[in-house]
Design an enzyme around this catalytic site. Structure first.
Site, PDB file in Angstrom:
ATOM      1  N   ASP A  53      25.776  52.530  65.955  1.00  0.00           N
ATOM      2  CA  ASP A  53      25.044  51.261  65.902  1.00  0.00           C
ATOM      3  C   ASP A  53      23.845  51.357  64.972  1.00  0.00           C
ATOM      4  O   ASP A  53      23.441  52.448  64.553  1.00  0.00           O
ATOM      5  CB  ASP A  53      24.540  50.887  67.306  1.00  0.00           C
ATOM      6  CG  ASP A  53      25.666  50.667  68.297  1.00  0.00           C
ATOM      7  OD1 ASP A  53      26.801  50.411  67.859  1.00  0.00           O
ATOM      8  OD2 ASP A  53      25.394  50.759  69.509  1.00  0.00           O
ATOM      9  N   TYR A 111      27.823  63.076  71.953  1.00  0.00           N
ATOM     10  CA  TYR A 111      26.595  62.370  71.607  1.00  0.00           C
ATOM     11  C   TYR A 111      25.425  63.050  72.326  1.00  0.00           C
ATOM     12  O   TYR A 111      25.577  63.568  73.429  1.00  0.00           O
ATOM     13  CB  TYR A 111      26.656  60.907  72.039  1.00  0.00           C
ATOM     14  CG  TYR A 111      27.450  60.015  71.113  1.00  0.00           C
ATOM     15  CD1 TYR A 111      26.817  59.307  70.092  1.00  0.00           C
ATOM     16  CD2 TYR A 111      28.824  59.873  71.272  1.00  0.00           C
ATOM     17  CE1 TYR A 111      27.536  58.474  69.249  1.00  0.00           C
ATOM     18  CE2 TYR A 111      29.559  59.053  70.425  1.00  0.00           C
ATOM     19  CZ  TYR A 111      28.901  58.349  69.419  1.00  0.00           C
ATOM     20  OH  TYR A 111      29.623  57.538  68.583  1.00  0.00           O
TER      21      TYR A 111
END
Length: 273
Positions: A53, A111
């Site tokens: 994002d 992540y």
């Protein structure tokens, strides 16, 4: 002869609208494709292993593209880095089998979400970690994360804007790791904090989540929810109930983008870049 080139890249996503190309431009993919076009004279469409994002970073992103260029493989990284902004770096390049697809052939992604719960933020890491000014119950957070491990429907932990046909994913690992800080950064609780925040601690913590794939905003929603566990607003076992509810409304807020980094991507040995 047409070649399939795989690049391993890192980037500071602060100033970009994410990885994937958008009509408005200013994405990491746009910058990479422009650099390759300048280098080879060919237009290219790159495939990234993930779609970070806006504001999210990457330490080990893989991308691939096809080209007719005869540039030696050991020259690609240096040549591209001279044509890229300083916040995007190509670490290596490798020629791959024609069928290789950076996204489809990834078998595991990790992540990292960085949480700084020292009293004051660190100006040198402010782009890469979320500052939480009050202490957190790290033990409760660790316990809550264990409910996420395994195959689950993660509807509660994805944005309503998700376009995926289903939300079943497998999380292999979810853990919180304490990071050592320099001696001149105070992490011990002051006496008044011990009274106000019993069982909680200060410091820098990295939340790692590994899985076979992730949904839109999934890790950021996990981070926002587990922070509420650390604050005492939720109990560790609430994570299981949130999963079972399959409702975004039951989970916590979406954590700020700048604390998130796509940390590592793994492939079968045949496709290791």
């Amino acid at each position: 002869m047409r070649r399939n080139i795989c690049l391993v890249i890192s980037y500071d996503g602060t100033d970009y609208f994410g990885f994937q190309s958008q009509p408005g431009g200013n994405t990491v993919q746009d910058k990479l494709e422009e650099a390759v076009r300048i280098l080879t004279g060919e237009p290219h469409h790159m495939l990234g292993a993930g779609r970070t994002d806006a504001g999210v970073h990457a330490r080990g992103m893989f991308v691939n593209f096809h080209t007719d260029s005869t540039i030696p493989i050991d020259r690609w990284a240096v040549a591209l880095n001279t044509r890229l902004p300083e916040d995007i770096v190509v670490h290596s390049a490798r020629e791959m089998p024609d069928e290789f697809n950076a996204r489809r052939h990834a078998v595991r992604k990790t992540y990292r979400y960085a949480i700084n719960c020292c009293k004051f933020p660190d100006p040198f890491r402010r782009r890469f970690e979320f500052h939480h000014p009050t202490p957190l119950n790290v033990g409760a957070m660790q316990a809550g994360l264990q409910h996420l491990i395994g195959e689950h429907d993660f509807t509660s932990f994805t944005s309503p804007l998700s376009t995926k046909p289903h939300h079943v994913r497998t999380v292999y690992e979810a853990r919180l790791e304490s990071v050592a800080l320099p001696d001149d950064i105070p992490t011990l609780l002051e006496e008044r904090d011990r009274i106000r925040f019993p069982g909680k601690t200060r410091g820098l913590f990295h939340l790692y989540v590994s899985g076979n794939g992730f949904l839109y905003n999934m890790v950021r929603i996990i981070a926002g929810t587990i922070l509420q566990v650390g604050e005492g607003k939720r109990q560790p076992d609430d994570m299981a109930a949130i999963l079972a509810a399959r409702s975004r409304a039951k989970a916590g807020p979406t954590a700020m983008a700048h604390g998130l980094t796509l940390w590592k991507i793994e492939y079968d040995e045949k496709y290791t870049c």
